[in-house]
Design a protein around this motif. Structure first.
Motif, short mmCIF file in Angstrom:
data_model
loop_
_atom_site.label_atom_id
_atom_site.label_comp_id
_atom_site.label_asym_id
_atom_site.label_seq_id
_atom_site.Cartn_x
_atom_site.Cartn_y
_atom_site.Cartn_z
N ASP A 106 -9.93 6.10 4.12
CA ASP A 106 -8.58 6.61 3.93
C ASP A 106 -8.61 7.87 3.07
N HIS A 127 -4.63 -2.24 1.52
CA HIS A 127 -3.54 -2.34 2.49
C HIS A 127 -4.07 -3.02 3.75
N GLU A 163 0.37 8.08 6.31
CA GLU A 163 0.65 8.13 4.87
C GLU A 163 -0.63 7.90 4.07
N TYR A 164 -1.56 7.13 4.67
CA TYR A 164 -2.76 6.72 3.94
C TYR A 164 -4.06 7.25 4.54
#
Length: 212
Positions: free
Chosen positions: A38, A135, A177-178
Motif C-alpha cells: 500500500d 485494513h 485511498e490506500y
C-alpha cells in the motif's frame, strides 16, 4: 492443531516443513497472491474469494480442512517475513498488512467445510497474529452477502471486524485511498500485472522463486 504428514503443525514450525505438496491444486482452484504494497509500504494480500467459494465443492474433494488450515498458517508466517523485509526496505517499522478479498462470483450456498475452515483460521489469527491487520477489504460483495456476513461476524473479534470494510462494485475509489494504481491488479482496475498464484518465496528456501 492441523496435521501435516502425520505431525502437528503450528506457526512455530510451519516454515520448517517442506513446501506445500498441494501447490498445483491451489494454483488451479484457489487463486491468491502475495504481491504488492500500500502507500505506506504495508504488504498486500489479494484473493479471488468469490471464485474459490464457487469451486469449493471441487476443492474439498482434493483437500482436507487440515490442508486448508495449514495453508493459512503458512500464508500468515510468510506475511510476517514479508513485513520484516518491508521494514528493512522502507527503513521504518511495518507490522501490519492489507488484505483484499474479491467476492465476485461468490457462491450463494454456505459449505459446512468452508465454515469450519473459517472458524479455525480465525481462531489461529486471534491467537498467533493479533494486531497484524491494518485494513481488510471485501470488494464486489453481492446483495446476499449481508446474510452470509451475519453468520460469519460473530466468530470474529470486534477489534478485527471493525477493520473490515465491505464494498460493492464501486470499490476502486476506496482501494485508491490506500493503494496506488500501480499496486492494484489490472483485472480490478489498476495497472499491476497480477500473477494469481503464490509467487512469494523466502531467500533461504532452496529452489525458491525470486520475490516480487
Amino acid at each position: 492443531m492441523a496435521q501435516y504428514r502425520g505431525e502437528a503443525v503450528s506457526p512455530r514450525n510451519i516454515l520448517n516443513t517442506p513446501e506445500d505438496i498441494n501447490e498445483e491444486i491451489y494454483i488451479r482452484l484457489m487463486p491468491h497472491s502475495n504481491m504488492g504494497e500500500d502507500k505506506q509500504g504495508r504488504c498486500t494480500y489479494w484473493e479471488q474469494s468469490g471464485e474459490i467459494s464457487s469451486r469449493f465443492t471441487d476443492v474439498i474433494k482434493e483437500l482436507t480442512v487440515d490442508d486448508l488450515v495449514i495453508r493459512h498458517i503458512r500464508q500468515q508466517e510468510y506475511m510476517v517475513k514479508r513485513l520484516d523485509e518491508a521494514t528493512v526496505q522502507h527503513n521504518k517499522p511495518i507490522e501490519k498488512q492489507i488484505v483484499v478479498f474479491n467476492l465476485a462470483n461468490l457462491s450463494y450456498n454456505v459449505d459446512f467445510n468452508a465454515m469450519t475452515t473459517f472458524k479455525r483460521t480465525v481462531a489461529i489469527d486471534e491467537a498467533y497474529y493479533p494486531e497484524r491487520l491494518q485494513h481488510f477489504f471485501m470488494i464486489n460483495a453481492p446483495w446476499f452477502f449481508t446474510a452470509i456476513w451475519a453468520m460469519l461476524k460473530p466468530f470474529i473479534d470486534p477489534v478485527t471486524s471493525d477493520k473490515i470494510k465491505i464494498v460493492g462494485s464501486d470499490y476502486l475509489d476506496t482501494l485508491r485511498e490506500y493503494i496506488d494504481d500501480s499496486q492494484i491488479p489490472e483485472d480490478l482496475g489498476g495497472s499491476f500485472k497480477m500473477i494469481w498464484r503464490w509467487p512469494y518465496r523466502l531467500d533461504h528456501e532452496e529452489g525458491g522463486e525470486e520475490k516480487r
